[in-house]
Design a protein around this motif. Structure first.
Motif, mmCIF file in Angstrom:
data_model
loop_
_atom_site.group_PDB
_atom_site.id
_atom_site.type_symbol
_atom_site.label_atom_id
_atom_site.label_comp_id
_atom_site.label_asym_id
_atom_site.label_seq_id
_atom_site.Cartn_x
_atom_site.Cartn_y
_atom_site.Cartn_z
ATOM 1 N N THR A 41 25.560 35.548 44.297
ATOM 2 C CA THR A 41 24.406 34.862 44.872
ATOM 3 C C THR A 41 24.783 33.547 45.549
ATOM 4 N N GLU A 42 25.797 32.876 45.010
ATOM 5 C CA GLU A 42 26.172 31.596 45.607
ATOM 6 C C GLU A 42 27.686 31.412 45.572
ATOM 7 N N ILE A 43 28.232 30.872 46.667
ATOM 8 C CA ILE A 43 29.675 30.610 46.745
ATOM 9 C C ILE A 43 29.905 29.121 46.951
ATOM 10 N N VAL A 102 32.872 36.237 49.905
ATOM 11 C CA VAL A 102 31.854 36.517 50.923
ATOM 12 C C VAL A 102 31.488 38.006 50.901
ATOM 13 N N ARG A 103 32.518 38.855 50.759
ATOM 14 C CA ARG A 103 32.217 40.301 50.695
ATOM 15 C C ARG A 103 31.380 40.636 49.475
ATOM 16 N N MET A 104 31.662 39.952 48.360
ATOM 17 C CA MET A 104 30.877 40.214 47.147
ATOM 18 C C MET A 104 29.441 39.723 47.318
ATOM 19 N N LYS A 105 29.284 38.662 48.104
ATOM 20 C CA LYS A 105 27.923 38.187 48.371
ATOM 21 C C LYS A 105 27.204 39.178 49.282
ATOM 22 N N GLU A 106 27.909 39.658 50.287
ATOM 23 C CA GLU A 106 27.307 40.637 51.201
ATOM 24 C C GLU A 106 26.931 41.919 50.458
ATOM 25 N N SER A 110 44.707 42.947 43.891
ATOM 26 C CA SER A 110 44.498 43.629 45.168
ATOM 27 C C SER A 110 43.162 44.362 45.161
ATOM 28 N N ASN A 111 42.440 44.287 44.037
ATOM 29 C CA ASN A 111 41.109 44.890 43.992
ATOM 30 C C ASN A 111 40.317 44.290 42.832
ATOM 31 N N ILE A 112 38.992 44.143 43.028
ATOM 32 C CA ILE A 112 38.125 43.699 41.932
ATOM 33 C C ILE A 112 36.750 44.333 42.083
ATOM 34 N N THR A 113 36.218 44.844 40.972
ATOM 35 C CA THR A 113 34.851 45.354 40.928
ATOM 36 C C THR A 113 34.164 44.736 39.722
ATOM 37 N N VAL A 114 33.028 44.101 39.961
ATOM 38 C CA VAL A 114 32.302 43.475 38.857
ATOM 39 C C VAL A 114 31.292 44.464 38.284
ATOM 40 N N ASN A 115 31.291 44.597 36.954
ATOM 41 C CA ASN A 115 30.307 45.449 36.267
ATOM 42 C C ASN A 115 29.622 44.606 35.204
ATOM 43 N N GLY A 116 28.533 43.951 35.560
ATOM 44 C CA GLY A 116 27.835 43.119 34.579
ATOM 45 C C GLY A 116 28.700 41.969 34.115
ATOM 46 N N ASP A 117 29.009 41.946 32.808
ATOM 47 C CA ASP A 117 29.771 40.804 32.312
ATOM 48 C C ASP A 117 31.267 41.079 32.164
ATOM 49 N N LYS A 143 27.359 33.327 40.306
ATOM 50 C CA LYS A 143 27.919 32.258 41.133
ATOM 51 C C LYS A 143 29.446 32.353 41.106
ATOM 52 N N VAL A 144 30.050 32.150 42.275
ATOM 53 C CA VAL A 144 31.510 32.189 42.371
ATOM 54 C C VAL A 144 32.018 30.853 42.891
ATOM 55 N N LEU A 145 33.105 30.395 42.304
ATOM 56 C CA LEU A 145 33.749 29.187 42.800
ATOM 57 C C LEU A 145 35.109 29.575 43.375
#
Ligand SMILES: Cc1cc2nc3c(=O)[nH]c(=O)nc-3n(C[C@H](O)[C@H](O)[C@H](O)COP(=O)(O)OP(=O)(O)OC[C@H]3O[C@@H](n4cnc5c(N)ncnc54)[C@H](O)[C@@H]3O)c2cc1C
Ligand SMILES: Nc1ncnc2c1ncn2[C@@H]1O[C@H](COP(=O)(O)O)[C@@H](O)[C@H]1O
Lengths: 309, 249
Positions: free
Chosen positions: B56-58, B47-51, B144-151, B2-4
């Motif tokens: 899962t939820e914004i 939104v891009r991370m959801k796509e 200017s960039n973010i990539t999520v890898n698990g935790d 979930k992202v706020l």
């Protein structure tokens, strides 16, 4: 009153702007400078020699590698209660750390001040510099970032004492993975006496060579508008403006830049402004000391040539 | 996860701001308002991370007057799932905003909070860092960039000398810089859809937060204006002026 200044440095030297910040700090009371980093003793020695500095605190530890906002803020908090004011530069470094310090102390930071009116009253630009607000703080400790261009650099003095300060806790929240820092023979943008900036009108990264040739002739730094950075003509750190760097050199030459308020916000306090633009209606002309309506591809090589004569 | 995302309603960046003649602030009556551009970038990122299937939820949150609901609707038209307005009236300082947002975060438990790096009205550049400090979370500002890898997440930050790369533990707060992405335009069908998405309105009292300002604005003034410049006919005249009149070269 006791004032703590968080000094930005590259290990060896203080960053440009820190001596300006120290001028603002000296108006508020006795200044202690905190110099923290993986290696910072040379920078601490440099800080000790800036006029008005009473004491320097030096903290060296691997946990301060990179920006280290969380650990730096935690270090400042170990001594914060001894001070009435805590100041830092309004640079990416200061903006990263000081709001953390302020929130942890439950005080409202005063961002990017351009004048000190009294111990609790300051002037700060808002709305991209279009409205100057005078604000009075009721907080017990004033946490402040300082706009370097608004203050003269402090002079020199015989070295003040440098004391060691033990590192603060390692919060272990972030891991530094490296930095890509631009290397240039030219002066640093925020410290340059002359800046030559290019905008979207340059058309390509390749064409920025025209800007660079002129800059080299003048011993100037190179800057860029957001449009030039977004178009990939220049890297992000060259951006001048509301959300880039704030500069106020003796001479700012804007080439192929229209003069949007966000760009003006970053350079309109320059002493002399020259604008070269082919559009006679370009808003940049409203702030220019001298303006030339011409095609830059003709005027800029001519200017470089003329300066060699 | 979930992202706020936090969004602020501000005067449109392309409007010429005018200082009120009594020095009490800037003119806001009948002025075009919009979502703070950095917040648009923050919403776009979520939104891009959801796509991409990472999110899962914004949830989008705004602190402000009732009109800020429009800003939340815009964020929902961009793709956010639900909106929360903290109806605090106007002129809430970053520290108070951060405290209100902390209370919301504690209820919502997001893994990631994205704020703009700066609100272009107060130009404070504080709120994201303050939320992160109050939560005791890691922060990555001006990304200017973010990539999520698990935790954890790998981020690139725009700093004065260039770029910095960090790996941060989640949950964390990140603040968006201009080059993180280019926000999409909202389409009419999506504006219609956004009207049906849930919106909650909360009062600051209900969150137990004291929003009393710490700063008193004594006056607001126009910046000093520059004296009028001169048009030069050609490069030769320009160089002569710079050498002999301005004496800067
Ligand atoms: C939230 C936000 C933050 C922003 N922050 C910044 C910031 O920090 N810095 C910043 O710069 N902008 C910023 N902007 C963007 C700003 O609004 C403008 O879009 C930008 O400054 C325009 O850049 P430019 O003048 O290079 O491009 P343009 O506006 O496209 O102007 C190009 C100029 O080049 C001239 N030109 C073209 N060809 C020639 C030629 N051959 N010879 C001579 N002249 C020529 C044209 O006449 C024109 O005036 C921000 C915007 C927003 C919304
Ligand atoms: N009143 C507010 N409501 C929601 N978000 C806010 C508010 N004020 C600030 N923020 C967020 O914090 C960011 C930085 O704002 P600031 O610290 O005021 O420059 C903005 O881009 C928003 O994402």
């Amino acid at each position: 009153m006791a004032v703590l200044v968080l000094a930005e440095h590259d290990g060896k030297q203080l960053k440009p702007g820190v001596t300006n910040l120290l001028t603002a700090a000296a108006k508020l009371g006795d200044v202690t400078v905190l110099v923290a980093g993986t290696q910072a003793s040379e920078a601490a020695q440099a800080a000790a020699k800036v006029a008005g500095v009473k004491k320097v605190l030096l903290t060296e530890a691997p946990i301060y590698e990179g920006s280290a906002a969380e650990n730096l803020a935690a270090l400042v908090l170990t001594i914060a209660e001894q001070y009435s004011h805590i100041l830092g530069p309004a640079s990416a470094y200061g903006k990263n750390v000081l709001p953390r310090v302020a929130a942890s102390l439950d005080v409202q930071q005063i961002s990017e001040i351009s004048a000190v009116e009294s111990a609790d009253t300051f002037v700060r630009p808002t709305y991209a510099g279009n409205a100057m607000a005078t604000v009075q703080s009721s907080d017990r400790i004033k946490v402040i970032t300082v706009r370097a261009t608004a203050f003269d650099p402090a002079g020199e003095q015989a070295a003040a004492p440098v004391e060691n300060l033990a590192p603060g806790p390692d919060l272990g929240l972030t891991q530094f993975k490296g930095a890509e820092l631009s290397k240039s023979e030219r002066p640093e943008l925020t410290a340059a006496r002359i800046i030559v900036s290019g905008g979207r009108g340059m058309g390509s990264a390749e064409n920025f060579k025209l800007i660079e040739a002129l800059a080299d002739k003048l011993g100037a730094a190179v800057g860029a508008s957001r449009a030039a950075v977004d178009s990939g003509f220049m890297p992000n750190e060259y951006q001048v403006g509301q959300t880039g760097k704030i500069v106020a050199p003796e001479l700012y030459i804007a080439i192929g830049i229209s003069g949007a308020i966000q760009h003006l916000a970053g350079m309109k306090d320059s002493k002399v402004i020259v604008a070269i633009n082919k559009d006679a209606e370009a808003p940049i002309f409203s702030v220019a000391s001298y303006w030339l309506v011409d095609d830059l591809f003709k005027a800029v090589p001519e200017l470089t040539q003329e300066l060699s004569a | 996860m979930k992202v706020l995302v936090t969004v602020k309603r501000v005067i449109d960046p392309y409007v010429k701001v005018r200082v009120k003649s009594d020095g009490s602030g800037v003119e806001t009556a009948n002025i075009k308002m919009t979502m703070n551009p950095f917040c648009e970038i923050a919403v776009e990122q979520a939104v891009r991370m959801k796509e991409a299937g990472v999110v899962t939820e914004i949830v989008v949150v705004s602190v402000g007057a009732m009109q800020s609901q429009e800003t939340l609707r815009t964020a929902m038209a961009m793709g956010a799932d639900r909106g929360i307005l903290v109806d605090a009236g106007v002129d809430i300082e970053p520290l108070a905003v951060a405290k209100l947002l902390k209370a919301i975060i504690q209820k919502e438990n997001p893994q990631l909070v994205i704020t703009g790096k700066q609100a272009i009205d107060d130009d404070s550049n504080q709120t994201g860092q303050m939320i992160s400090a109050l939560m005791g979370w890691p922060q990555a500002t001006f990304i200017s960039n973010i990539t999520v890898n698990g935790d954890t997440a790998d981020v690139t930050r725009e700093i004065d000398g260039g770029l910095e790369k960090l790996t941060i533990k989640l949950p964390a707060v990140v603040t968006s810089d201009l080059r993180l992405n280019e926000p999409r335009y909202v389409t009419l069908p999506n504006i219609m859809k956004a009207k049906k998405k849930p919106m909650e309105v909360i009062k600051p009292d209900a969150l137990g937060v004291d929003v009393t300002p710490r700063l008193k604005t004594l006056k607001v003034q126009e910046p000093p204006s520059r004296s009028a410049g001169v048009k030069v006919a050609d490069v030769k005249e320009l160089v002569a002026k710079l050498r002999n009149e301005a004496r800067v070269i």
